[in-house]
Design a protein around this motif. Structure first.
Motif, PDB file in Angstrom:
ATOM      1  N   GLY A   1       0.961  -1.495  -0.596  1.00 64.96           N
ATOM      2  CA  GLY A   1       0.451  -1.039   0.690  1.00 64.96           C
ATOM      3  C   GLY A   1      -1.069  -1.080   0.770  1.00 64.96           C
ATOM      4  N   ILE A   2      -1.578  -0.638   1.901  1.00 67.87           N
ATOM      5  CA  ILE A   2      -3.016  -0.642   2.181  1.00 67.87           C
ATOM      6  C   ILE A   2      -3.470   0.790   2.458  1.00 67.87           C
ATOM      7  CG2 ILE A   2      -4.799  -1.401   3.813  1.00 67.87           C
ATOM      8  CD1 ILE A   2      -3.842  -3.642   2.046  1.00 67.87           C
ATOM      9  N   ARG A   3      -4.640   1.134   1.928  1.00 66.66           N
ATOM     10  CA  ARG A   3      -5.301   2.370   2.326  1.00 66.66           C
ATOM     11  C   ARG A   3      -6.091   2.036   3.597  1.00 66.66           C
ATOM     12  NH1 ARG A   3      -5.402   6.367  -1.707  1.00 66.66           N
ATOM     13  NH2 ARG A   3      -7.085   7.408  -0.571  1.00 66.66           N
ATOM     14  N   TRP A   4      -5.524   2.363   4.741  1.00 67.46           N
ATOM     15  CA  TRP A   4      -6.055   1.860   5.999  1.00 67.46           C
ATOM     16  C   TRP A   4      -7.442   2.397   6.319  1.00 67.46           C
ATOM     17  CZ3 TRP A   4      -3.952  -2.336   7.668  1.00 67.46           C
ATOM     18  CH2 TRP A   4      -2.619  -2.591   7.377  1.00 67.46           C
ATOM     19  N   GLY A   5      -7.835   3.490   5.717  1.00 66.82           N
ATOM     20  CA  GLY A   5      -9.177   4.005   5.965  1.00 66.82           C
ATOM     21  C   GLY A   5     -10.264   3.109   5.420  1.00 66.82           C
ATOM     22  N   THR A   6      -9.961   2.426   4.314  1.00 68.83           N
ATOM     23  CA  THR A   6     -10.934   1.516   3.686  1.00 68.83           C
ATOM     24  C   THR A   6     -10.508   0.072   3.755  1.00 68.83           C
ATOM     25  OG1 THR A   6      -9.870   1.787   1.526  1.00 68.83           O
ATOM     26  CG2 THR A   6     -11.664   3.312   2.074  1.00 68.83           C
ATOM     27  N   GLY A   7      -9.219  -0.171   4.023  1.00 69.85           N
ATOM     28  CA  GLY A   7      -8.700  -1.534   3.996  1.00 69.85           C
ATOM     29  C   GLY A   7      -8.382  -2.020   2.599  1.00 69.85           C
TER      30      GLY A   7
ATOM     31  N   THR B   1      -4.653   7.421   6.967  1.00 72.78           N
ATOM     32  CA  THR B   1      -5.369   6.269   6.428  1.00 72.78           C
ATOM     33  C   THR B   1      -5.410   6.262   4.908  1.00 72.78           C
ATOM     34  OG1 THR B   1      -7.487   7.448   6.563  1.00 72.78           O
ATOM     35  CG2 THR B   1      -6.839   6.111   8.473  1.00 72.78           C
ATOM     36  N   ALA B   2      -4.779   7.255   4.261  1.00 75.08           N
ATOM     37  CA  ALA B   2      -4.773   7.325   2.805  1.00 75.08           C
ATOM     38  C   ALA B   2      -3.400   6.979   2.237  1.00 75.08           C
ATOM     39  CB  ALA B   2      -5.204   8.713   2.337  1.00 75.08           C
ATOM     40  N   VAL B   3      -2.358   7.666   2.741  1.00 74.95           N
ATOM     41  CA  VAL B   3      -0.984   7.394   2.320  1.00 74.95           C
ATOM     42  C   VAL B   3      -0.230   6.818   3.517  1.00 74.95           C
ATOM     43  CG1 VAL B   3       1.156   8.391   1.452  1.00 74.95           C
ATOM     44  CG2 VAL B   3      -1.040   9.259   0.635  1.00 74.95           C
ATOM     45  N   PRO B   4       0.359   5.622   3.384  1.00 72.48           N
ATOM     46  CA  PRO B   4       1.044   5.010   4.535  1.00 72.48           C
ATOM     47  C   PRO B   4       2.097   5.944   5.123  1.00 72.48           C
ATOM     48  CG  PRO B   4       0.839   3.435   2.728  1.00 72.48           C
ATOM     49  CD  PRO B   4       0.390   4.759   2.189  1.00 72.48           C
ATOM     50  N   TRP B   5       2.094   6.037   6.439  1.00 75.43           N
ATOM     51  CA  TRP B   5       3.006   6.933   7.149  1.00 75.43           C
ATOM     52  C   TRP B   5       4.461   6.633   6.821  1.00 75.43           C
ATOM     53  CZ3 TRP B   5       4.749   6.244  12.815  1.00 75.43           C
ATOM     54  CH2 TRP B   5       5.421   7.388  13.262  1.00 75.43           C
ATOM     55  N   TYR B   6       4.765   5.391   6.539  1.00 73.94           N
ATOM     56  CA  TYR B   6       6.161   5.044   6.287  1.00 73.94           C
ATOM     57  C   TYR B   6       6.689   5.698   5.021  1.00 73.94           C
ATOM     58  CZ  TYR B   6       4.022   1.416   3.287  1.00 73.94           C
ATOM     59  OH  TYR B   6       3.282   0.740   2.350  1.00 73.94           O
TER      60      TYR B   6
END
Length: 935
Positions: free
Chosen positions: A800-806, A856-861
């Motif tokens: 997965g991706i840490r969306w806060g940082t990409g 943005t740290a742990v994917p919601w899924y």
């Protein structure tokens, strides 16, 4: 702890009296409740006047209007003002300047009535003269500045001001033409008022769009959209003392990064000379000094290398001696094809295996990339331009040399190693360079060092830490030599307790002494002084290890780049008692205590011109209030009392608990007990965990609603025991490590007889949320559990991706917090065995989940995977999703809602309370936002 000091018993007696008086009363008091959240206060933005005569601090309630207090150093209050914030003390210690906002209730009432934004009452500027006791108020405040190093003035921007109409006699007639002045706005600028706080005179500069103050003297530079032909648009230099001004540039252009040298005698800014219709900007660096009629072009595109132009995004700054002007150079911006229709623009991301950064990271950093600027310097006398940074060495550091007078700077390049961060994590690997400010010549010192570095304050050394060999190095610029400066320190300088499958982190770098003569390095407990020329000359400056005292320096002068143990203070943390002392070391190495007790010491600051400091002290029962003491010792004076109402509520006690893990490791934890605890009774207990927390024994929790975890003080006040155990991890087995640490800790308390084993719950968030979910698959000990933002499936989360940082999440599982110690294909069974999702059928514990859709740290899924699995299995499970919120709720209403629902959940399963309606029936989507379901 420091012992055998004559002031110790007096100081300790004072602190213990303050700390424990609130729990002496035998009166039955109410427990904490959500109604207490709003009134509980915290002390913020505390400061002491440069002359040491008074302090200023802010009391911030949980919700409501803040209060500013100005108080004499003897504790006598001189002024208290409600709705006040952003307080600043002038450099001459004569005035306190702050902002007054309209009452919060008034603002909210107006908004409920649909009042337009422009009709909402404006803020007011307040100027309080300490000696005169006078308070002036100026309405329509936009912003204000108080010079840090010179006094006598305050500057402020007003949103509105009484306008005088312009009157002009028409030629050849007796008629008068009246013209209405233009309105203040973001486009036209606002009115800047320069007020002399001594003479109380003021001057108004009209339609100011931006301005900057000189650091040392009363001068400023400002941009205006112009008043008339006599005062046209442009850039002006202004003398605050005389009121004289000079026009440095005339024209309605776009201006950027205005600045003066420290003395206010040189000016620089960036201007875009291109016309508005031009797609290609023509940025130019402008320079002015006294004797010049107007500013001249110092640097333009033709003066720069590598197809770069002056940047409007990097600040322009002068060296202290005024001989250098630092600015940014950037690549020309991309010109978009404006002839394309919206449906003709192709929106596609091209991902390649050669990209140093994932497209997701590039997207997060897109604005940074578009504005990326490289450091360059304009030499004032010669007019020569020197590039210091570029694509090869993009990052330039002056270290703590704020004067920027040194011959060399520190350069680093981590760009070629950025791909590795996906699996190796931090710190980044980097190449280190020394760069000559005069010539731009650069010399590569190291290659591929994994660690951080900088240049020493005196400019004699480059230094860095390399995690791969856990050592500090210095490069002697004069001698062109690299030396390991930590080689002769006989103890470990990296984390002795680290339990990650990665290189341990260093304890830190205290700093350099005057002229870079010595360098101070921390180990777990002590401070080691090293001669960088002869690193075998090592002196142990403290004696902490013998008594488990950890010494750390607190530098008292923010403008002094070096440390001086005789002028600075040290905070000493004792690992056994978890308490801190504030101490000072004299020239003979004798350490004396300034403050000590079962407390934590925080927020230390010193009066600039006096040997006096202020600081806060706290423990579990004592709110972190403001105190003061002279640096030569003496009586501690308490200055604030933020939460006297605590005495009217049931509180709690906390104690250190010890037990042995199933791995045979001696562990510690915290046990919070209700006020009036009776060991013959049985209490419900909530267990919270997140790695190690025993060191927070003396933390003050107050009655604040936490965004993601339980508040031990709150729950203990309501009759719960709260247990917070430490966890030590084994590489590859984070889940079993948690089990082996937590479960024997819980059972050891049950064996004491005062824990009701049928009413034990657990709670955790993020990493703690994962561990909570994992334990639920391995034991039926817990009657209920709240798990926030848990990783349920490490196999899917790994990619997965840490969306806060990409960033990719891979490094977290291989090396950092998740501690699996290898990739998914290297140790696949570890990913499977540590993932709660694969054992969800074993869960019988009712669970409340909280996972937000913008995490943005742990994917919601991850939360969804666990929820739908338990739902499919028919297990009792609820999930809270606060829409548009990140890793935890941030809106106060959502934070309080989460705390209420979590309390209701635990109260049902552990206190026997009836289920609230939201647990019984849920809340349908059509009623979301209107029906809370608390009843």
């Amino acid at each position: 702890m420091i012992t055998d000091h004559p002031s110790r018993l007096l100081c300790l007696s004072f602190i213990l009296l303050v700390a424990f008086t609130p729990i002496q009363s035998q009166t039955v008091k109410p427990a904490l409740s959500p109604s207490d959240y709003d009134q509980w206060k915290r002390i913020e933005h505390e400061m002491i006047s440069p002359d040491g005569r008074f302090v200023v601090y802010h009391e911030i309630p949980g919700f409501g209007d803040p209060v500013l207090r100005v108080m004499g150093i003897d504790g006598s209050q001189t002024i208290m003002h409600h709705r006040a914030k952003e307080g600043v003390i002038s450099a001459d210690s004569k005035t306190v300047v702050f902002r007054i906002s309209p009452p919060l209730d008034t603002i909210r009432a107006l908004k409920r009535r649909g009042t337009n934004e422009e009709d909402i009452p404006c803020d007011t500027l307040a100027i309080y003269h300490y000696d005169l006791g006078s308070l002036w108020k100026i309405p329509y405040l936009n912003s204000f500045k108080v010079p840090e190093k010179w006094g006598g003035f305050v500057t402020y921007i007003l949103d509105e001001i009484e306008e005088q109409k312009d009157t002009t006699l028409l030629p050849g007639t007796d008629s008068i033409k009246t013209s209405k002045p233009k309105k203040v706005s973001e486009k036209n600028g606002f009115h800047l008022v320069v007020r002399n706080t001594g003479s109380l005179t003021e001057d108004t500069l009209s339609y100011v769009k931006a301005y900057s103050l000189a650091e040392k003297n009363p001068f400023l530079i400002y941009e205006t959209s112009g008043i008339d032909s006599l005062h046209p648009a442009g850039i002006y230099w202004y003398d605050l003392d005389s009121g004289n001004e000079l026009r440095l540039y005339e024209g309605e252009k776009s201006f950027y990064v205005l600045n003066l040298d420290q003395d206010g005698q040189q000016a620089a800014f960036v201007v875009n000379e291109a016309d508005e219709k031009d797609y290609v900007p023509d940025y130019r660096l402008m320079y002015w000094m006294p004797g010049m009629d107007t500013a001249k072009v110092a640097v333009q595109a033709m003066d720069l290398d590598n197809n770069t132009i002056p940047s409007p995004y990097m600040d322009v700054t002068f060296s202290e001696n005024g001989q250098r002007l630092f600015f940014g150079a950037m690549a020309p911006p991309l010109i978009k094809d404006t002839t394309l229709l919206e449906d003709e623009i192709i929106q596609v991301e091209v991902w390649t295996y050669k990209d140093q950064r994932l497209q997701t990271q590039q997207e997060v950093e897109k604005k940074r990339d578009e504005e990326r600027s490289f450091m360059a310097v304009y030499h004032v006398e010669s007019g020569e331009v020197v590039h210091l940074g570029d694509e090869e060495v993009p990052d330039i550091s002056f270290g703590q040399d704020e004067d920027r007078n040194h011959q060399y700077v520190f350069g680093r390049n981590a760009e070629t190693y950025r791909m590795e961060v996906s699996w190796d994590g931090f710190p980044l690997r980097q190449d280190i360079y020394m760069i000559n400010v005069e010539t731009g010549d650069r010399h590569q010192i190291t290659e591929g060092v994994r660690g951080n570095g900088d240049i020493s304050p005196g400019g004699r050394y480059l230094y860095w830490f390399n995690v791969e060999d856990t050592a500090y190095y210095s490069y002697n610029i004069a001698h062109d030599t690299i030396i390991c400066i930590s080689a002769h320190i006989p103890t470990s300088i990296v984390d002795e307790l680290d339990d990650h499958p990665d290189y341990p982190s260093p304890y830190g770098f205290a700093g350099w002494t005057l002229n870079d003569d010595r360098v101070m390095i921390y180990d777990r407990f002590d401070i080691w002084e090293v001669n960088p020329m002869q690193p075998d000359l090592v002196v142990r400056m403290t004696q902490g290890r013998e008594n488990k005292n950890r010494y750390r320096v607190e530098k008292l002068d923010e403008y002094r780049p070096y440390i001086d143990l005789e002028d600075d203070v040290m905070v000493v943390f004792n690992e056994a008692s978890k308490a801190e002392s504030l101490v000072r070391r004299n020239g003979d190495g004798v350490i004396s205590s300034l403050a000590e007790g079962d407390m934590l010491v925080r927020d230390i600051s010193k009066a600039k011109h006096q040997q006096r400091i202020i600081f806060s002290m706290q423990n579990h029962t004592t709110s972190p209030d403001l105190h003061t003491v002279a640096l030569d010792g003496g009586r501690i004076q308490r200055l604030s009392d933020a939460n006297p109402h605590q005495m009217e509520r049931r509180w709690s006690t906390v104690e250190l608990i010890k037990w042995t893990s199933l791995d045979g490791i001696e562990l510690e934890g915290l046990l919070y007990k209700p006020e009036g605890f009776d060991p013959s009774q049985k209490y419900p207990m909530i267990v919270y965990f997140y790695e190690r927390n025993a060191h927070t024994l003396n933390r003050y929790w107050g009655a604040f609603p936490h965004r993601s975890i339980i508040n031990p003080s709150y729950y203990a006040s309501r009759g719960y025991l709260v247990f917070i155990p430490d966890i030590v991890y084994r590489d590859g087995y984070p889940g079993p490590s948690c089990f082996n640490a937590v479960i024997p800790g819980v059972t050891s308390l049950i064996d004491k007889g005062f824990v009701d084993k049928s009413r034990v719950g657990m709670q955790g968030h993020s990493w703690g949320g994962y561990q909570t979910a994992y334990l639920a698959t391995r034991t039926n000990l817990f009657a209920c559990a709240e798990s926030g933002a848990p990783v349920a499936n490490m196999t899917s989360a790994y990619g997965g991706i840490r969306w806060g940082t990409g960033l990719s999440r891979m490094f977290q599982y291989e090396h950092t917090q998740s501690r699996l110690g290898g990739s998914l294909w290297e140790v696949p069974l570890r990913y499977f065995e540590n993932s709660p999702i694969f054992f969800a059928d074993k869960i019988s514990t009712p669970m409340l989940l909280m996972h937000n859709d913008h995490d943005t740290a742990v994917p919601w899924y991850q939360g969804i995977e666990l929820f739908v699995a338990l739902r499919r299995l028919g297990k009792p499970v609820w999930m809270l999703n606060y829409n548009d919120e990140p890793h935890w709720p941030t809106k106060r209403e959502n934070i309080i809602d989460f705390n209420i629902r979590m309390q209701q959940f635990f109260d049902h399963y552990l206190m026997g309370k009836e289920q609230p309606r939201w647990m019984q029936e849920g809340i349908p989507a059509v009623r979301k936002g209107y029906d809370r379901g608390y009843d």
